[in-house]
Enzyme design. Sequence first.
Site, PDB file in Angstrom:
ATOM      1  N   GLU A  97     -40.288 -16.135  16.975  1.00 31.16           N
ATOM      2  CA  GLU A  97     -39.202 -15.514  16.226  1.00 31.16           C
ATOM      3  C   GLU A  97     -39.685 -14.436  15.254  1.00 31.16           C
ATOM      4  O   GLU A  97     -39.381 -14.487  14.067  1.00 31.16           O
ATOM      5  CB  GLU A  97     -38.420 -16.598  15.460  1.00 31.16           C
ATOM      6  CG  GLU A  97     -37.785 -17.611  16.394  1.00 31.16           C
ATOM      7  CD  GLU A  97     -37.010 -18.704  15.647  1.00 31.16           C
ATOM      8  OE1 GLU A  97     -35.978 -19.124  16.164  1.00 31.16           O
ATOM      9  OE2 GLU A  97     -37.452 -19.124  14.561  1.00 31.16           O
TER      10      GLU A  97
HETATM   11  C1  ACM Z   1     -39.121 -22.659  17.010  1.00 30.04           C
HETATM   12  O1  ACM Z   1     -38.280 -23.572  17.152  1.00 30.04           O
HETATM   13  N1  ACM Z   1     -38.813 -21.527  16.372  1.00 30.04           N
HETATM   14  C2  ACM Z   1     -40.445 -22.777  17.554  1.00 30.04           C
END
Ligand code: ACM
EC number: 3.2.1.52
Length: 757
Positions: free
Chosen positions: A327
Amino acid sequence: MRKPCILFALALFSIAHSPLAQVNIIPQPVEVKMPKIAGQFTITKNTPIVLDGSGLENSANFLNEYLQQVYGFTLKVSTKNAPGAIHLNYEKMEYALPGAYVMQVKKDQVYIAGDNEAGTFYGVQSLLQLLPVEKVAALKVPFVNIKDYPRFQYRGLMLDVGRHFFPVSFVKRYLDYIAMHKMNYFHWHLTEDQGWRIEIKKYPRLTEVGGYRNGTIIGRYPGKGNDNTRYGGFYTQEEVKEIVAYAAKRYITVIPEIEMPGHASAALTAFPNLGCTGGPYKVQETWGVFNDVFCAGNDSVFNFLQDVLDEVIPLFPAQYVHVGGDECPKESWKHCPKCQRRIKDLGLKDEHELQSYFIQRMEKYINGKGKTLIGWDEILEGGLAPKAVVMSWRGEKGGIEAAQQNHDVIMTPGSHVYLDHSQTKNEDSVTIGGYTTVQKVYSYEPIPKELNEEQAKHVLGAQGNVWTEYMKYPSKVEYMIFPRASALSEVLWSPKAQRNWPDFEKRLQQQFKRYDLWGTNYSKAYFDLKASITPAKDNNGVVLTLQTAAAAGEINYIPGKFSSAFPAYTAPIEVKHDIDINAILFVDGKQTSSLWQSFIITKATGKHVTIATPTADNRAGNGGTFGLVNGAKSDKGINSDEWLGWQGPDMEAVIDLGKAQSVSSVNVHILDQQPSWVYPPQHVEVFASADGSTYLSLGKTSEVVKEDNNMASITIPFNTTNARFIKVVAKNHGIISEGKPGSGSKAWLFVDEIGVN
Ligand code: ACM
Ligand code: ZN
C-alpha cells in the site's frame, strides 16, 4: 403502536464424553491411539517431572507455569528417575520437518519425547490439552499413545501494534497463545502511519515524536469525530529483548516488520526531510492509506533505514526481516523532483519500478547482514527482489506468482486468514468489516491448486493477520482471534487428509471451555442463532425457522421449558402480523446466543417476487430474492445479510400480490453508506399491472428519509389503485464522482425490503 413481542428459548446440551472421547487436542495430532484397557494417570502436586536429557527446562517450565496459573500448583523438576513421573525426553524420528514428538500416558508414567527441544515442547502442549477443563487438584489424564509432527514449517500469527499499542504483558500472553497452538512464528508489525513502536537509539525522535498521535477517530472509518486524546507508546530495546527471549523459550521466532516505503507517516513526522515534500507531516489519527511515504530519490532515506536496521537486526535472531512494501501510493513520487530524477537516471519505466528499486536496494543491505527480506505481495510489482520471501495478502495470486518464480512464500490471504474481519453477522462491536467464520478459516488450504509439486515446496506455511484499527484492548484482540486462531493452527499443523470440520467442531466445544479456563475472551459467533424466513404456504405472511450451526457435532437439541416467559422453540413460527420475536439459545444452561427479529407485514410480504437483473453474488440477500418481501429489514446497517446488492445495475422487482387488490403506497428500504460505495438510487418509480405485461406508472420519487446506521427509507405514495402486479424500479446512482471513496467505480445499490400498502 407497539408491536407485540414473543420470546422463545432454545436449549442445547453437550453430551457427556465417554472416557475414550476425552482426547480433544487442537491442532489434531497425526495419530492418537487409545489402549484397549482404558485408564487414567493422575497428576497431583507430588508428581515429579523428570528431565531425561539436557535442554528440556523450557518444556518443564512451561508446564509448571501453566499448572500454576490454571490449577494453582507446580511440580518438582529433577534429572533423577522417579516412579510415577512425567518424563521429558528425546527420540530420533524421521519426518520431513523437525518438531515431532511421541507421548504415552500409561499407568505408571507420562512419557513425552521430541525429536528436538521444540518437539518435546509440543508434546507438553498436547499434555496440557489432556488436562481437565475444570480447576481441580487431581488432574486425571486418559491413557493414550500419540505420534505427531507438523505439516508446515511456518505457522504464524501477526500482531499490529501500530494502530493500537499493547503492553509487554499482553505480547507475552499472545506468545503463549501461539505456543499453545504449536505455532512457531510471531510477526510483529512495529511501525505504522499511526505510531512508531520500537526504540531506535540513534534516532530518539522516532518514538518521542513518532510514537504518539494527538487523537484517534471515533467509531468506524471515516469516523464520527476525533477523541482528541494523545495516544501512543513504544517498546524499549530492553523490552524487545525480553519479548524475543520469552518467545525463544516457546520455540517461537519473532519477525520484526519495519514498514517502507509506505505507511511511513509516523517516521516522517519525526524526520520530515525523509519525505518527498519535506512536510509538515503528522502521526495519523485515522485509518487507511496515506500519501506520506519515504522519498525514493533521496539517499538520506536509505542511510536512515539502514541505520534503523543496524539496530533492529541484532535484536532479532530471526532469519527474516519484514520490510512491508504494501500500500505505497505513488502520488508523492510522481510530483517529487528527486524521485523523478532517480527514475530518469536509472532508466526505470515508472514509479512501480522505483518501488522495486527501493526494495531491492534494501534487500542488498539486509542480505549483506546475512538475513532474508520478507515483503507483502506488492513487492512483486515492478520486479521481485532476487531472494525475497513474499507474503501473499491480496488473495493468493501474489503467492502463486512468487512460488512460480521460485521464491518462498507465506500465505496470508484476506479472504481466509485476516482475523480482523467480523466472524459473525451479528457483530455488535466495530470491526473493519468482512465476514470470515471459524469454519471458513478451517477450510483454508495453504497450497494453491495452481502450483505443481516443486513450486508447492515454496509455500512455507500461512499466517493469521491481526490488524488492530478496531482493537484497542487485549480483550478485543482475544475476541477477534479466538476461536479462529485455533482453527488456523490445525490447518498448519495437521495432515491435510485428516482435516475434518465435524470432528474439529466436537473438539472445539472443549476448546471453548479451555478459553474459559485461561480467562481468555473469545467470540461465540459459532453458536449464532440464525433466522431463515420462507413464504407461508398460502403466500400470506412468512415462516420463521431458527437455526444454529452448533447443532452439529455431539450436541443435541433438547426442547424443554426454561421459564414461564420463554416457551421452548419446538417448530417453525408462522408470522402473519407485525411482531418482534426474541429467541435465546442456552448451551449447558448458559445463555449463549440471542436473536431479535422484527417483522413488518404488508400486502407484499410472503408474495412471489422476481428481479430483472441478478444481484452480485456476495450480496444475494438472506434467502435470495424473496428477502425483498420477507417482512424483515436489516436492523444493523451494512453488516446484515438481509441486503440485496447491485453494483451498477438498477433494481427492477415485480411482486405478484396473488390477486388484484387496492394499493396506495410502496416503501423501499435502502442503505446509504457512501464511504463504502453504497448510494441511494437516483429515484424510485412504481408501476402497476393487472396482467403482468402492461404496466402503468403510479408515481416516482427521489426523496430519501434517513434512519440510523446509514439506512434510509423511500416512500412512493399514489392514488389508490386496484392492481395485482407491482413493479418497482430503483435507478442506480451510477459512477462515483471525483474525490469520493471509490471515485470512477460503479456505485452499489442496496435494498432489503419492499413494502406495499
Ligand atoms: C496489508 O493488509 N496491508 C498487508
Ligand atoms: Zn521523492
